[in-house]
Design an enzyme around this catalytic site. Structure first.
Site: not given
Length: 189
Positions: A87-89, A92
């Site tokens: 999710g963080c990737t 970003a």
């Protein structure tokens, strides 16, 4: 410890790790921490019109930026749980892919999580991120923005600071796939 206790601890660790893969509040994602998890007197989440906290952002490359030094620009301060998780990737990479439009709208971007400078540097290099990441290993920046910490991980929340240094828009629940478009819409309004 009993085997039941070991199983419960393992399941809790898996649930925490899974929280990095889903936006806060999403089905199957981590439940929001109650406002009581904030320090007394914090007054709950920041909202549009509040003054942005005048924090010093310690960047992955060792530089420091005082938030108040960016007045006159719109600044996105986005909190995410952990470098290089799904999710963080996605979040970003969405900001990276929308970079030209964000720059055209005059938005400076600072990603904040509790990982160290090396983890941030590796994340930036792996995905060719054009914006700096803030090392918040003690959670001070998250606390200043009233962002709940779950264990050692910040909740996925974002704040667009207006040119006047006040909070222009707040996202307490962030969809990583749609985040860049939402930021751009708010910056243009």
């Amino acid at each position: 410890m009993t085997s039941t206790t070991h199983l419960a601890l393992a399941l809790a660790a898996l649930a925490l790790a899974a929280g990095c893969d889903k936006p806060a509040g999403a089905p199957g994602g981590p439940a929001e921490e109650p406002a009581a998890a904030l320090k007394p007197g914090d007054g709950g989440p920041l909202k549009p019109g509040d003054a942005a906290p005048d924090v010093t952002l310690k960047l992955h490359d060792g530089k420091e930026v005082k938030l108040s030094s960016l007045r006159g620009k719109q600044v996105l301060v986005y909190f995410y749980p952990k470098d290089d998780t799904p999710g963080c990737t996605i979040q970003a990479k969405g900001l990276r892919d929308g970079w030209a439009d964000l720059q055209g709208a005059g938005v400076e971007v600072y990603g904040v999580s509790t990982q160290d400078a090396q983890s941030h540097t590796d994340f930036i290099a792996k995905y060719e991120l054009p914006f700096p990441l803030v090392v918040d290993d003690d959670g001070a920046v998250a606390r200043a923005f009233h962002v709940p910490l779950r264990g050692d991980f910040a909740s996925r929340q974002s704040f667009l600071v207006g040119k006047d240094g006040t909070i222009k828009q707040v996202w307490l629940e962030v969809d990583p796939k749609e985040h860049a478009a939402a930021i751009l819409d708010a910056a243009k309004s």
